[in-house]
Design a protein around this motif. Structure first.
Motif, PDB file in Angstrom:
ATOM      1  N   MET A   1       0.854  -1.181   0.000  1.00  0.00           N
ATOM      2  CA  MET A   1       0.000   0.000   0.000  1.00  0.00           C
ATOM      3  C   MET A   1       0.885   1.223   0.000  1.00  0.00           C
ATOM      4  O   MET A   1       1.949   1.234   0.584  1.00  0.00           O
ATOM      5  N   HIS A   2       0.468   2.227  -0.657  1.00  0.00           N
ATOM      6  CA  HIS A   2       1.167   3.487  -0.507  1.00  0.00           C
ATOM      7  C   HIS A   2       0.173   4.586  -0.208  1.00  0.00           C
ATOM      8  O   HIS A   2      -0.581   4.998  -1.064  1.00  0.00           O
ATOM      9  N   VAL A   3       0.142   4.998   1.045  1.00  0.00           N
ATOM     10  CA  VAL A   3      -0.665   6.141   1.444  1.00  0.00           C
ATOM     11  C   VAL A   3       0.277   7.318   1.530  1.00  0.00           C
ATOM     12  O   VAL A   3       1.317   7.239   2.158  1.00  0.00           O
ATOM     13  N   MET A 318      -3.046   0.795  -3.718  1.00  0.00           N
ATOM     14  CA  MET A 318      -3.073  -0.410  -2.891  1.00  0.00           C
ATOM     15  C   MET A 318      -2.919  -1.622  -3.792  1.00  0.00           C
ATOM     16  O   MET A 318      -3.636  -1.768  -4.785  1.00  0.00           O
ATOM     17  N   GLU A 319      -1.995  -2.503  -3.380  1.00  0.00           N
ATOM     18  CA  GLU A 319      -1.616  -3.649  -4.212  1.00  0.00           C
ATOM     19  C   GLU A 319      -2.648  -4.765  -4.125  1.00  0.00           C
ATOM     20  O   GLU A 319      -2.318  -5.890  -3.788  1.00  0.00           O
ATOM     21  N   ASN A 320      -3.905  -4.486  -4.458  1.00  0.00           N
ATOM     22  CA  ASN A 320      -4.893  -5.555  -4.413  1.00  0.00           C
ATOM     23  C   ASN A 320      -4.518  -6.645  -5.412  1.00  0.00           C
ATOM     24  O   ASN A 320      -3.916  -6.381  -6.453  1.00  0.00           O
ATOM     25  N   ALA A 342       5.607   1.323  -9.953  1.00  0.00           N
ATOM     26  CA  ALA A 342       6.658   0.351  -9.633  1.00  0.00           C
ATOM     27  C   ALA A 342       6.433  -0.265  -8.255  1.00  0.00           C
ATOM     28  O   ALA A 342       6.518  -1.488  -8.079  1.00  0.00           O
ATOM     29  N   HIS A 343       6.153   0.593  -7.287  1.00  0.00           N
ATOM     30  CA  HIS A 343       5.970   0.124  -5.904  1.00  0.00           C
ATOM     31  C   HIS A 343       4.856  -0.924  -5.835  1.00  0.00           C
ATOM     32  O   HIS A 343       5.030  -2.003  -5.262  1.00  0.00           O
ATOM     33  N   GLU A 344       3.716  -0.612  -6.437  1.00  0.00           N
ATOM     34  CA  GLU A 344       2.572  -1.536  -6.335  1.00  0.00           C
ATOM     35  C   GLU A 344       2.839  -2.819  -7.115  1.00  0.00           C
ATOM     36  O   GLU A 344       2.493  -3.908  -6.662  1.00  0.00           O
ATOM     37  N   ALA A 346       5.705  -4.222  -7.631  1.00  0.00           N
ATOM     38  CA  ALA A 346       6.682  -5.026  -6.888  1.00  0.00           C
ATOM     39  C   ALA A 346       6.031  -5.783  -5.736  1.00  0.00           C
ATOM     40  O   ALA A 346       6.520  -6.835  -5.317  1.00  0.00           O
ATOM     41  N   HIS A 347       4.918  -5.270  -5.227  1.00  0.00           N
ATOM     42  CA  HIS A 347       4.188  -6.003  -4.187  1.00  0.00           C
ATOM     43  C   HIS A 347       3.661  -7.344  -4.711  1.00  0.00           C
ATOM     44  O   HIS A 347       3.297  -8.209  -3.914  1.00  0.00           O
ATOM     45  N   SER A 348       3.585  -7.520  -6.027  1.00  0.00           N
ATOM     46  CA  SER A 348       3.174  -8.829  -6.548  1.00  0.00           C
ATOM     47  C   SER A 348       4.094  -9.915  -6.007  1.00  0.00           C
ATOM     48  O   SER A 348       3.640 -11.013  -5.681  1.00  0.00           O
ATOM     49  N   ASN A 365       6.891  -6.472   3.389  1.00  0.00           N
ATOM     50  CA  ASN A 365       6.081  -5.982   2.268  1.00  0.00           C
ATOM     51  C   ASN A 365       6.580  -4.614   1.802  1.00  0.00           C
ATOM     52  O   ASN A 365       6.906  -4.409   0.639  1.00  0.00           O
ATOM     53  N   GLU A 366       6.596  -3.668   2.736  1.00  0.00           N
ATOM     54  CA  GLU A 366       6.727  -2.269   2.321  1.00  0.00           C
ATOM     55  C   GLU A 366       8.171  -1.827   2.084  1.00  0.00           C
ATOM     56  O   GLU A 366       8.439  -1.052   1.174  1.00  0.00           O
ATOM     57  N   GLY A 367       9.100  -2.307   2.906  1.00  0.00           N
ATOM     58  CA  GLY A 367      10.498  -1.953   2.657  1.00  0.00           C
ATOM     59  C   GLY A 367      10.949  -2.490   1.307  1.00  0.00           C
ATOM     60  O   GLY A 367      11.687  -1.832   0.567  1.00  0.00           O
ATOM     61  N   PHE A 368      10.456  -3.683   0.963  1.00  0.00           N
ATOM     62  CA  PHE A 368      10.864  -4.316  -0.289  1.00  0.00           C
ATOM     63  C   PHE A 368      10.264  -3.584  -1.488  1.00  0.00           C
ATOM     64  O   PHE A 368      10.931  -3.357  -2.496  1.00  0.00           O
ATOM     65  N   ALA A 369       8.976  -3.223  -1.397  1.00  0.00           N
ATOM     66  CA  ALA A 369       8.356  -2.502  -2.516  1.00  0.00           C
ATOM     67  C   ALA A 369       9.003  -1.128  -2.688  1.00  0.00           C
ATOM     68  O   ALA A 369       9.156  -0.635  -3.809  1.00  0.00           O
ATOM     69  N   THR A 370       9.399  -0.511  -1.573  1.00  0.00           N
ATOM     70  CA  THR A 370      10.035   0.805  -1.660  1.00  0.00           C
ATOM     71  C   THR A 370      11.417   0.686  -2.305  1.00  0.00           C
ATOM     72  O   THR A 370      11.804   1.510  -3.140  1.00  0.00           O
ATOM     73  N   VAL A 419       9.323   2.332   8.266  1.00  0.00           N
ATOM     74  CA  VAL A 419       9.092   1.021   7.662  1.00  0.00           C
ATOM     75  C   VAL A 419       9.430   1.049   6.170  1.00  0.00           C
ATOM     76  O   VAL A 419      10.102   0.154   5.657  1.00  0.00           O
ATOM     77  N   TYR A 420       8.981   2.079   5.472  1.00  0.00           N
ATOM     78  CA  TYR A 420       9.135   2.103   4.013  1.00  0.00           C
ATOM     79  C   TYR A 420      10.563   2.479   3.613  1.00  0.00           C
ATOM     80  O   TYR A 420      11.195   1.802   2.813  1.00  0.00           O
ATOM     81  N   GLU A 421      11.036   3.601   4.126  1.00  0.00           N
ATOM     82  CA  GLU A 421      12.229   4.200   3.526  1.00  0.00           C
ATOM     83  C   GLU A 421      13.507   3.799   4.251  1.00  0.00           C
ATOM     84  O   GLU A 421      14.502   3.484   3.613  1.00  0.00           O
TER      85      GLU A 421
END
Ligand SMILES: [Zn+2]
Length: 672
Positions: A1-3, A318-320, A342-344, A346-348, A365-370, A419-421
């Motif tokens: 997710m990216h809020v 959001m990576e639904n 890209a971020h969403e 990569a959540h795949s 989830n989030e550190g990796f997508a970032t 968490v993300y960055e």
């Protein structure tokens, strides 16, 4: 997710320029409303009081702390959700067929999550009604019999109501945002990230609308009564919080990901008619991204289905599962927001295929997508583009850390820069330690090992250690399980020793409320003979290095390729720097614990250490001491048997660790 929050300076400054109003940090969800200028005006609402990532009772228990597939006595296998949605009244009614496997010796009841404002009308199994009760957000179902391990059963729950959050009715679309625990707000389900399911979504809506969802569209039926029914299905296991719908008067277009010369997979887009041209331009790099990430992480894990995208009035995305919900306000007809695409995507791999075991491990989830976003920057613009993206991440993290410092593991705030960055930086530093080849091999191996399942931070560490041969215990302890970052002060000088030159380098870590970081430091030394790079080991907060050169050192660059998340200040040689942080840098984990625990600490000088544990009334429960310890990392291992003997009851305890000069105290929560 990216809020999006203010910490995402790049995004937000661009968003302001485009007429969007950005959220203050701390905003959890956003509501969009169509405005005459064609942009969404976005409002933020605060996270509900008491919501926290930990669920350990510190601010109210919202999430189960941990579990594994089947730990509830059943393993949910499949959700068949069949609902009718009335946009005019915002009423939802339908059934969920929940198919599960019995995972315990005998089972006579189960529960599903469903928010209390929703009505469970009836529960059935094989044409027979079942007794059920409601309380505390659950539907507890009496199975009217006892079932054995590996029996596979299906219960049908008829339900209805007006969903509160979770499912959002907006002018331009109806859509859900279920992460982390809002799936239960709009359909009954076992709403835990560690129990993955396959799913079908059958949705009836007015025939002017299109419903996008997960997997493949099996059928689209005009019911002849002013409604249409869309039947979607996915055969891949995915987390429940990624089950989604997005409903609007969509038009669609597609890209194709050609994964062999003769095979391709569809990448469909469902967009508002007014956004069609802009969306075609905005998403035009997506097939290249899919190819890039498949090279970096292993083949796209859901190749038999699709990678879809649906526009919704969400600030962020959001990576639904196989159907990312993408904020329509980010569609500018440019590539400025490729980083969100890209971020969403990569959540795949990291989130939807390999899912964190529980919410404390949201970094997976989030550190990796970032970091995947930074890797896309590197792919397009080379190492300089990667480094400048990492600098943006660093600066955003420093802003959050300055007011709220907490570890990545079990974070105080799941959707922020720590968490993300900082999370992306941890991967960047692992790449530095392991080298590119081992790092990317480890990412692929980790994904391949846990695809369609769940993984823990320990699983990821083990994958990195297996591939690289390194012991990464301390790295994870310092960067993942503790907070902060190194703040270096360094000084250097050189002198002739007759036959050549000696260089002295002094490095002091001055951070407080953070451990000593033992990541090795690279320096680049320039002499008239050229440049030399050295990687220096670190084990203490004060380190001195001496190196010999045949030519006189002219300059020294600290961490020349910006490999470490840090601050570094050069001070004149011979000028004493600020006193280093003193203290024991204690970390106790796991905390809370229901079994053994371990206390790691750094002893600044050789000597004895005493660990005492008190209950809340100050009564000494346990005393433990060690003699003649080295000035180094040390630990107390609190084994399960002793923990149960000395700390038999659930509760909060206090520990005090003392050396001759220092002492440190903290809390330990025991769950029995
Ligand atoms: Zn994300």
């Amino acid at each position: 997710m990216h809020v999006m929050t203010n910490s995402l300076a790049k995004c937000c400054s661009a968003a302001v320029a485009a007429g969007l109003i950005c959220l203050g940090s701390g905003a959890f969800e956003t509501l969009g409303q169509r405005q005459g200028d064609g942009y969404e005006i976005l409002y933020g609402t605060k996270m509900e009081p008491g919501r926290d990532a930990r669920g350990d009772g510190r601010e109210g228990r919202w999430f189960s702390v941990t579990g594994i597939e089947g730990s509830a006595g059943f393993d949910m296998l499949h959700n068949r959700i069949d609902i009718t949605i009335d946009p005019a009244t915002e009423f939802v009614a339908g059934t969920v067929d929940a198919t599960f496997r019995v995972s315990t010796a005998s089972l006579d009841s189960i529960f599903l999550h469903l928010k209390d404002n929703m009505t469970a009308d009836s529960v059935w199994m094989d044409e027979s009604p079942l007794l059920f009760s409601r309380s505390q957000g659950k539907v507890s179902i009496d199975l009217s019999g006892t079932y054995s391990q590996d029996d596979i059963l299906t219960v049908r729950i008829s339900y209805s109501g007006y969903p509160d959050q979770g499912l959002r009715f907006r002018d331009e679309a109806i859509y859900n945002l279920s992460e982390p625990d809002l799936a239960r707000n709009w359909f009954p389900c076992y709403d835990e990230p560690w129990d993955k399911v396959t799913s079908e979504m059958i949705v009836t809506v007015p025939d002017t609308l299109f419903c996008a969802s997960n997997g493949l569209l099996i059928s689209e039926t005009n019911n002849g009564d002013g409604t249409k029914t869309f039947h979607w299905s996915t055969l891949y296991r995915h987390p429940t919080y990624t089950i989604s719908i997005a409903i609007s008067n969509y038009v669609s277009f597609s890209h194709w990901y050609h994964y062999t010369p003769s095979d391709s997979m569809e990448m469909p887009y469902y967009v508002y008619p007014r956004k069609l041209a802009a969306a075609q331009a905005s998403f035009s790099n997506a097939p290249d991204m899919m190819e890039f990430y498949s090279d970096m992480f292993g083949q796209y894990p859901f190749l038999n289905e699709v990678y879809g995208t649906a526009l919704v009035p969400l600030l962020g995305a959001m990576e639904n599962f196989t159907c990312t919900s993408f904020g329509s306000g980010l569609i500018w007809g440019t590539h400025d927001n490729d980083w969100v695409v890209a971020h969403e995507m990569a959540h795949s791999w990291f989130g939807n295929s390999v899912t964190m075991s529980d919410w404390r491990e949201i970094w997976l989830n989030e550190g990796f997508a970032t970091y995947a976003d930074a890797l896309w920057h590197e792919h397009i613009g080379g190492r300089a583009a990667l480094n400048s993206r990492m600098v943006e991440f660093r600066d955003n993290y420093f802003v959050e850390d300055a007011t709220n410092r907490f570890p990545i593991y079990d974070p105080d705030w799941m959707w922020g820069a720590t968490v993300y960055e900082k999370g992306a930086w941890i991967l960047h530093m692992l790449r530095y330690l392991m080298g590119d080849s081992a790092f990317f091999d480890a990412l692929r191996s980790y994904h391949a090992s846990y695809a369609y399942n769940n993984a823990s931070i320990d699983d990821f560490r083990a994958a990195c250690e297996t591939v690289s041969g390194l012991d990464l215990t301390n790295f994870f302890l310092e960067w993942v399980y503790q907070a902060g970052y190194p703040e270096y002060e360094y000084s250097w000088n050189s002198f002739s020793d007759g036959s050549g030159y000696q260089l002295n380098l002094n490095v002091v870590q001055t951070q407080v409320a953070a451990p000593v970081f033992t990541i090795p430091i690279e320096i680049l030394v320039t002499t008239s003979a050229g440049d030399s790079v050295f990687r220096l080991p670190v084990s203490h907060n004060v380190e001195n290095y001496r190196m010999a050169f045949s030519e006189e050192p002219i300059s020294l660059t600290f961490d020349p390729d910006s490999q470490i998340l840090k601050t570094a200040v050069q001070v004149p040689a011979g000028v004493s720097s600020r006193p280093p942080s003193s203290g024991l840098s204690v970390v106790l984990y796991p905390n809370p614990t229901n079994g053994p625990a371990r206390v790691d600490f750094f002893l600044p000088e050789p000597g004895d250490a005493v660990l005492e544990i008190f209950d809340v009334s100050g009564r000494l429960m346990w005393r433990n001491s060690k003699k003649n310890l080295p000035a180094d990392r040390n630990s107390f291992d609190l084994d399960d048997g002793s923990m149960r003997a000395f700390l038999p009851r659930s509760g909060v305890y206090f520990y005090k660790l003392q050396s001759r000069k220092y002492s440190s105290t903290g809390k330990l929560t025991v769950v029995r």
